[in-house]
Write a protein that holds these residues in place. Sequence first.
Motif, PDB file in Angstrom:
ATOM      1  N   UNK A 132     -22.228 -27.518  -2.906  1.00  0.00           N
ATOM      2  CA  UNK A 132     -22.366 -25.913  -2.482  1.00  0.00           C
ATOM      3  C   UNK A 132     -22.581 -25.376  -3.475  1.00  0.00           C
ATOM      4  N   UNK A 159     -35.822 -28.307  -3.496  1.00  0.00           N
ATOM      5  CA  UNK A 159     -35.109 -28.295  -2.674  1.00  0.00           C
ATOM      6  C   UNK A 159     -34.765 -28.791  -1.439  1.00  0.00           C
ATOM      7  N   UNK A 191     -19.272 -32.566  -0.854  1.00  0.00           N
ATOM      8  CA  UNK A 191     -19.981 -31.021  -0.419  1.00  0.00           C
ATOM      9  C   UNK A 191     -19.881 -30.278  -1.690  1.00  0.00           C
ATOM     10  N   UNK A 192     -18.175 -29.565  -1.101  1.00  0.00           N
ATOM     11  CA  UNK A 192     -18.289 -28.714  -1.792  1.00  0.00           C
ATOM     12  C   UNK A 192     -19.084 -28.166  -3.258  1.00  0.00           C
ATOM     13  N   UNK A 227     -25.965 -26.136  -5.935  1.00  0.00           N
ATOM     14  CA  UNK A 227     -26.843 -24.854  -5.551  1.00  0.00           C
ATOM     15  C   UNK A 227     -26.931 -23.898  -6.215  1.00  0.00           C
ATOM     16  N   UNK A 228     -25.788 -23.334  -5.580  1.00  0.00           N
ATOM     17  CA  UNK A 228     -25.873 -21.793  -6.249  1.00  0.00           C
ATOM     18  C   UNK A 228     -26.212 -21.309  -7.566  1.00  0.00           C
ATOM     19  N   UNK A 245     -31.499 -31.244  -1.251  1.00  0.00           N
ATOM     20  CA  UNK A 245     -30.559 -30.990  -0.242  1.00  0.00           C
ATOM     21  C   UNK A 245     -30.082 -32.286   0.457  1.00  0.00           C
ATOM     22  N   UNK A 263     -27.606 -33.401  -1.495  1.00  0.00           N
ATOM     23  CA  UNK A 263     -26.837 -32.378  -0.962  1.00  0.00           C
ATOM     24  C   UNK A 263     -25.843 -32.189   0.835  1.00  0.00           C
ATOM     25  N   UNK A 275     -29.246 -22.131  -8.820  1.00  0.00           N
ATOM     26  CA  UNK A 275     -30.661 -21.013  -8.048  1.00  0.00           C
ATOM     27  C   UNK A 275     -30.610 -19.844  -8.622  1.00  0.00           C
TER      28      UNK A 275
END
Lengths: 312, 316, 481
Positions: B218, B298, B214-215, B221-222, B302, B305, B225
Amino acid sequence: MARIKRFFQDVYKNKTWLLMVLPGVVWFLLFSYLPMFGTVIAFKNFQFHPDGFFASVINSEWVGFENFEFLFSTDDAFIITRNTILYNLVFIILGLILAVATAIILNEITNKKMAKVYQTGMLFPHFLSWVIVSYFVFTFLSVDRGMLNNIFQWFGMEKVSWYSEPEYWPFILVFMSMWKGIGYGSIVYLAAIVGIDRNYYEAAMIDGASKWQQIRHITIPMITPLIVILTILNIGKIFNSDFGLFYQVPLDSGSLYPVTNVIDTYVYRGLMTMGEVSMSTAAGLYQSVVGFILVILTNYIVTRINKDYALF
Amino acid sequence: MLKPAVPSKKVPKAVKKKNYNPHQLGKKANAILNTMLAVFAFSCVFPFLYVIIISLTDESVLEKNGFSLLPETWSFEAYQFLWAIKSQLLQSYMITIAVTVLGTIISVFTIAFYAYAISRPQFKFRKQFTFFAFFTMLFNGGLVPFYIVATQVLHLRDTIWALILPMAVNAFYILIMRTFFQRSVPESILESARIDGASELRIYFQIVLPLSLPGLATIALFSTLGYWNDWFNALLFIDNPALVPLQSLLMKIENTLEFIRQNTLLTGSVKGIMQSVPKDAAKMAMVVIATLPIAVSYPFFQRYFIQGLTIGGVKE
Amino acid sequence: MKKIFLVLFSCLLLLSGVLAGCSSNESEAGGKDGEEVKLTWYMIGTPQKDMNKVMEEVNKYTKKKINTTIDLKMIDWGDYDKKMQVVIASGEPYDIAFTASWANNYVLNARKGAFKELDQLMDEHGKELKGALDPAFLEGAKIDGKLYAVPTNKEVGQQGVYVFNKRLVDKYKFDIQSIKSFEDLEPMLQTIKEKESGIQPMTTFTPHAPFDYILDDKMPFAVPLEGENKIVNVYETDEMKQNLDTLHKYYKAGYIKSDAATSKEPWALDVENWFVRKELYQPYAENIWSRNAGYELVVQPMHESPITFNNSVTGSMQAISATSKNPERAMEFLNLLNTDEYLRNLMDKGIEGEHYEKLDNGRIKDLPARKNYTVPSFALGNQFILDLYEEDSDDKWEKFEEFNNQSDDAPTLGFYFDPKPVRTEIAAISNVTSEFAQALLTGSVNPDEYLPKFNKKLKEAGLDKALDEMNKQYEEWKKKQ
């Protein structure tokens, strides 16, 4: 001598860890620490020298704190500092509450498929730059063609010339900032919430704890370290502001300056005619130093309350 | 009508609404919360739909009536304008994708390594290195020294690395990841592996990373972007048109418009520019094609994700 | 704990040593005795598709002529300023850069030592160039008696003109010749407002004001063109008050766009949504504008004769960088570019037979491929040696010279204010100006209410101190003339 020896022993013992941080350390040295030497030009009157940047820095004359004066010299200085701090405080507090709340709700609602859809939707604004957001806001607020004024007219109300009436803008700016940031902010918290050991909740449910009690006594305490860290970091940026939000969204409208002018926009507008590298460096340094002091202070207070939550 | 852009503070209050449901979330509370999230999520997506509509509106109608949800005349002219520069667009797409993929991989690895090390109590210098990373969040030397490092020390000018390396590491993500590791990878899990004599690196790859999806997702994803939306590095370091990413094509138009606005006196001599500045619809079309790929990819992204989140969630 | 920082610190020092070494050792010196040299040239404008093709031809020619090749870096309009600020501040070696009063600021950069002094270089390596330039440029562009960039030979003065949409002028039989002042426009604007929906009576512009501005045309500092020869606050003058009153009247009447103060509307010529606009004139400009617009335009001057301002003589120039390793070659190249018809036309319009063709009478005509190579002609170099288009008048360049001869010198021509002693005040004034000027100059707010506020805030920001310093420098400069 012994201490040096012990130091090297420590280095040897920690070699795996040091190896792990090495790539990051090299990057920080190159892209962050090395350029920090450039900060000295905040105290100099920067003049170019044909032999390059270093020669320029060395040969420029020292001027002490002269480059900082424009940040404090006028009445506007008070306004921009006030605006910057107040907006950031609201952003930090409201942003925290909304992001955590959204993350908890996303985690709790029963329909997981929908949760995913909402989450996707909420992250959308993050893809758009402020320039594009400003177009969008404009389609709502434009005096003659905006959606809001059209609606107002429909109800027989007066048109509002949004871009020249400052009283609405604190709300608009806060709203836009939240609108753009919450999806992103909640993801961090959601990742942390999903990471919480399910056993805690099961135990709580056996004890008959309500959902609300579970949230209060398990979820929130478990993500508190993250909340504390993110808040400390945000406090460090309290003198900085999102240039796009304060410059592009209000369309650089002069009549809105009393509520939209922040340190970053002030620096930009003040130096437009002169292009002073020294003065913009000085402004950046001022923001950093204040932020740094605030972070150290907050961190100290946090340490006093609970050592585990401290940043360092 | 659609929810207008007025401030609304309804969301947080809702948390309190569901006091009386001991186990599962009650039906009523669930419905209320769903509606609120749906409204907010819609208000987030709406501008994008709106931008698509504008990009499909006839330019003369825009000129006359301004923006509207149901334009009088639809038109694909804006996209024809983009079709005319398709080779440049395609090239820019390739660059953006390459930069995003490579950059995300590099940055997730570097960040996770660093964050993991400073999250372990065994690491004697963890405090120092935490501070070392944190310090960079507040102080920076400014643009010019940064530019010198990139061009004169690393010689990144006009290479794809100029778009990747400057954004590879971010102290903010490191600190988030550190907290994540501290919470989700407790020492107790690692102890047994250590007793079995596994090396720290092996523990990291075989136990820690799978636990931390999960981390990692994240952070990934950041940074995706971040890379996708970056244009400033291209402005600084890229002169070769073959290496210009998508976002900077868009920003060039914006910068030119802002430039015209600030140089009103110039009108006579900048006639040449005006012709090259796309009209509103074309600009919006540009926004659409620069944002759409990541926006539609995304949700797929996701899935992994969410999977990552769930895997993280059901762990021991 | 302390030690690790010590170690890190020494690492840093070491690295910075490497950095220093790198930045000073990197050079491509040479060319002293006629070896081949490659010059880097930063130029403003949108990068063009056929740029490499054209530059190949250019390089063939320059290599033959002066054994030099050119690496042209075109940076887009809006990016140029930002990019050059970093390039220059970082001390990066390059050779030539476009500079002007409005982009890559000539005066600031020259003052800060970014550009080479050119007087001697020009005498040695650019004699033909010096001969080709209107002396007004060379004199006007000198800062404290020294020239730091090669001006482009073009119109030397500024002549503001009203440009009208001819279709509408004919339709309502307006007598545009009768317009002597901004106020004279009113009846026409009113007619257009009433009868033409979808047409904005006037684009967003500020009327001609009889001032010679010191920093830029929004900042409050200027010398009145008539009256006492000293720098005043324009926002306290009657002329400005009158202009602002008229603007506000027009705004209230709906002649000016209602969101003019915040709009990014570029008023592109090819969109026929306006009736009158302001442009800066050069001979036969109406023909070019009409061609760009796709419909007929007519012009009426705003003031008697053109005026030569600092901003107009420094409107387009090429500077040689202080970091250039081959300034002589750079000057030789600029000399060639501004005096050699073949090279100048090649850079301006591309390759003959591909981007344009020569007609039998010596005139030229664009070919379809020209759209892959459109560069800002006025920014590149000497206008007077460009080939004429089919439809151009025979006397185009003679008219330019006539225009230049008619131009009157502005009072501060050649005076460049050094903001250093009052830069704190200038920064504050600049902020106050951007708060009020845009709204006032578009007529969006009532001057009776806002002008006093504006002036009060200017005073608080240190206007008087800045004015005193300016006038002190101005007096000293006048004595030397």
